[in-house]
Design an enzyme around this catalytic site. Structure first.
Site, PDB file in Angstrom:
ATOM      1  CB  CYS A   1      -0.927  -0.007   1.196  1.00 40.00           C
ATOM      2  SG  CYS A   1      -0.081   0.177   2.772  1.00 40.00           S
TER       3      CYS A   1
ATOM      4  CB  ALA B   1       4.028  -0.531   2.118  1.00 37.65           C
TER       5      ALA B   1
ATOM      6  NE  ARG C   1      12.130  -2.108   1.002  1.00 37.20           N
ATOM      7  CZ  ARG C   1      12.890  -1.201   0.444  1.00 37.20           C
ATOM      8  NH1 ARG C   1      13.391  -0.240   1.169  1.00 37.20           N
ATOM      9  NH2 ARG C   1      13.151  -1.235  -0.833  1.00 37.20           N
TER      10      ARG C   1
ATOM     11  CG  HIS D   1       7.681   4.517  -4.065  1.00 36.06           C
ATOM     12  ND1 HIS D   1       7.542   3.599  -5.075  1.00 36.06           N
ATOM     13  CD2 HIS D   1       7.952   3.818  -2.953  1.00 36.06           C
ATOM     14  CE1 HIS D   1       7.726   2.376  -4.584  1.00 36.06           C
ATOM     15  NE2 HIS D   1       7.968   2.488  -3.299  1.00 36.06           N
TER      16      HIS D   1
HETATM   17  S1  SF4 Z   1      -1.064  -1.600   5.998  1.00 39.25           S
HETATM   18 FE1  SF4 Z   1      -2.139   0.040   7.133  1.00 39.25          FE
HETATM   19  S2  SF4 Z   1      -1.951   1.824   5.828  1.00 39.25           S
HETATM   20 FE2  SF4 Z   1      -1.540   0.058   4.519  1.00 39.25          FE
HETATM   21  S3  SF4 Z   1      -3.524  -0.495   3.604  1.00 39.25           S
HETATM   22 FE3  SF4 Z   1      -3.294  -1.708   5.496  1.00 39.25          FE
HETATM   23  S4  SF4 Z   1      -4.310  -0.485   7.085  1.00 39.25           S
HETATM   24 FE4  SF4 Z   1      -3.926   0.881   5.348  1.00 39.25          FE
END
Ligand code: SF4
Lengths: 71, 493
Positions: free
Chosen positions: B62, B65, B96, B195
């Site tokens: 996402c 991330a 990472r 990014h």
């Molecule tokens: S990891 Fe967190 S920020 Fe990313 S999609 Fe899931 S809930 Fe949303």
């Protein structure tokens, strides 16, 4: 009317980058490209065409400009 | 199996697509392609950066991330708050392997997890007060931090908290950099937008900080390494080469990087861009605003390294050009020995890749240096400009797959039968259980570095270690194996 970043490649060609679409293309022709003026219709290597009102003096690259889609 | 022809590859794609319903098939069709070096622009053959299809397995992440995990996370002397519920940060913590120098918890904080740990009441009443309090607390507990970034998780955008206001207030109060990042996970189709958002927040909140301050002494040979996350020490093994050829590395973005390095980047002469996907935005910005040109380079495998070093040197005077030649010459015997040792063991082996932003094309050269061939590659979250750059690197009639689904990847592998797969942790065990040697190409399988000449030696060793591991011949239970001994016994009877 996409915002376009234009930069000069090492080989001298202009690179046409539409940030919104992450699309990079080389400019093949620019309608007006003289010492005094730059702009008009711009054609890319993939055949798509854009338009910008001619500017004088010509812009210094890299630069972000707003283009219109040419019909 | 020998190389497949164009028709065979096309037939393979059609066969794999067969199981989808009509609509899904039409959508996925556009993301799979047979490479043809003749095509000069990738949008003619492959579609990318689109929303994944509901119902298929995707390996994407996402936007959070992309921002917290990739771009901001490795900046070591800042504290990155995972703002929202605890899970997003905790489950991705320290995964990472961005190496850094410093004392964790004192002046560096990369592997720690800071979160505002949202509860129901924060969702109902808003979390700005909590955030405010948290930043004060952080500054008390970790006084050596150079700044704070607020990495929004999904709920922040949903409930409409004003993190920008908190950031401005705290920044004034503490006299430190506080950066709000609107990288809620639901934005965009993958980590790629994260990014971009992170790049934009660097641009808006950090980059111009020292524009008026000329006290930094510059040299004509200042460069910065952009888009190297120092995974397993990658940026270090790159940096030594650049320094050896006479350049001065002012900043590392963002592996082992610091806030002041980022602030000093606008003073360099040339930006060296390794991961184009995640950092091209800021490089373009610096080119426009500060007139700093940027070059893409590739430090995987001696062929590409030499090419890149020469290309970088071409932006400088003869001293650096000589420096580049000197560096290439100096490591020559070393990498030739590596190739002499491993090439005979790896020659002709076929590899399939499926990775993130730059490796699907960057590592091809390194495999080729070892006599191996990449027969399929694809990006999780690449865009068309990435595929433009990939087409030239890949052989004709090889497979390209964008945002490949679990099913497609498995079926391709079953048919193509590569000798090695390079992908991530989520794919690893499926393929290992299928009996195919596998390397994680995100985290280097806890090894590394792979960049630079030193990295190449490790890369070659790791590939050999995986591919020629005796365990692959022991995957079948003995009683299911038609052992040579049994045959010998039968023959003698
Ligand atoms: S990891 Fe967190 S920020 Fe990313 S999609 Fe899931 S809930 Fe949303």
């Amino acid at each position: 009317m996409p915002n376009v970043m234009i930069r000069q490649k090492q080989d001298g060609n202009l690179l046409f980058y539409i940030a919104k679409k992450d699309q990079e293309n080389v400019v093949s022709t620019v309608e007006i490209d003289t010492q005094e003026q730059w702009g008009g219709e711009v054609e890319l290597t993939d055949g798509s065409r854009y338009y910008i009102d001619p500017m004088s003096p010509p812009p210094v690259f890299p630069i972000t400009l707003r283009f219109k889609r040419a019909e | 199996m020998s190389a497949m022809s164009k028709e065979e590859t096309e037939a393979l794609i059609a066969e794999v697509l067969e199981v989808y319903p009509e609509k899904a098939k039409k959508d996925r069709e556009k993301h799979l392609a047979v490479n043809d070096q003749g095509v000069e622009s990738s949008n003619k053959c492959i579609t990318s950066n689109r929303k994944s299809l509901p119902g298929v397995m995707t390996i994407r992440g996402c936007a959070y991330a992309g921002s917290k995990g990739v771009v901001w996370g490795p900046i070591k002397d800042m504290i990155h708050i995972s703002h929202g519920p605890v899970g997003c940060g905790q489950y991705s913590r320290a995964g990472r392997r961005n190496y850094y120098i410093g004392t964790t918890g004192v002046n560096t904080f990369v592997t720690m997890n800071f979160t505002s740990d949202f509860q129901e009441k924060d969702i109902v009443f808003g979390g700005d007060k909590k955030l405010d309090k948290m930043i004060t607390e952080i500054d008390g507990l970790f006084p050596l931090n150079k700044g704070v970034t607020i990495q929004s998780e999904c709920p922040i955008g949903l409930i409409g908290d004003d993190i920008e206001a908190v950031a401005k207030k705290k920044s004034k109060e503490l006299d430190k950099t506080v950066v709000p990042v609107r990288c809620e996970g639901f934005r965009g189709v993958s980590q790629s937008l994260g990014h971009h958002i992170a790049n934009d927040s660097v641009r808006d909140w950090v980059l111009g900080a020292r524009d008026a301050d000329n006290s930094f002494e510059t040299t004509p040979y200042d460069v910065s390494i952009i888009g190297d996350y120092n995974i397993g020490g990658d940026a270090w093994s790159s940096r030594t080469l650049l320094e050896e050829m006479g350049l001065r590395v002012v900043a590392q973005w963002s592996g082992d990087g610091s806030l002041s390095e980022i602030e000093l980047t606008p003073k360099v002469k040339l930006n060296l861009l390794h991961c184009y996907r995640s950092m091209n935005y800021i490089s373009r910005h610096m080119e426009e605003k500060y007139g700093i040109p940027w070059v893409e380079y590739n430090f995987f495998g001696p062929t590409k390294i030499a090419e890149s070093l020469r290309n970088i040197a071409s932006h400088f005077d003869d001293k650096i050009k000589e420096g580049a030649e000197r560096v290439i010459e100096r490591y020559k015997s070393e990498y030739e020995a590596v190739i002499a040792k491993y090439r005979p063991r790896l020659e002709g082996k076929r590899v399939m890749l499926y990775v993130g932003g730059l490796r699907p094309r960057h590592v091809i050269g390194a495999y080729e240096d070892l006599g191996m061939e990449v027969v399929g590659t694809g990006y999780e979250f690449g865009h068309n400009d990435d595929y433009d750059r990939t087409i030239k690197e890949m052989g004709n009639a090889t497979l390209l797959y964008d945002d490949v689904t679990g099913l497609e990847f498995e079926e391709f592998v079953k048919k193509i039968k590569p000798d090695l797969i390079g992908s991530g942790i989520k794919e690893k065990y499926i393929f290992q259980k299928m009996g195919i040697p596998f390397r994680q190409m995100h985290s280097w399988d806890y090894s590394g570095p792979y960049h630079g000449y030193d990295g190449f030696a490790i890369f070659a060793r790791d590939m050999d270690m995986t591919l020629n591991n005796p365990c692959w011949s022991m995957l079948k239970a003995p009683w299911k194996q038609e052992s040579t001994e049994a045959k010998a016994v039968a023959a003698s009877a």
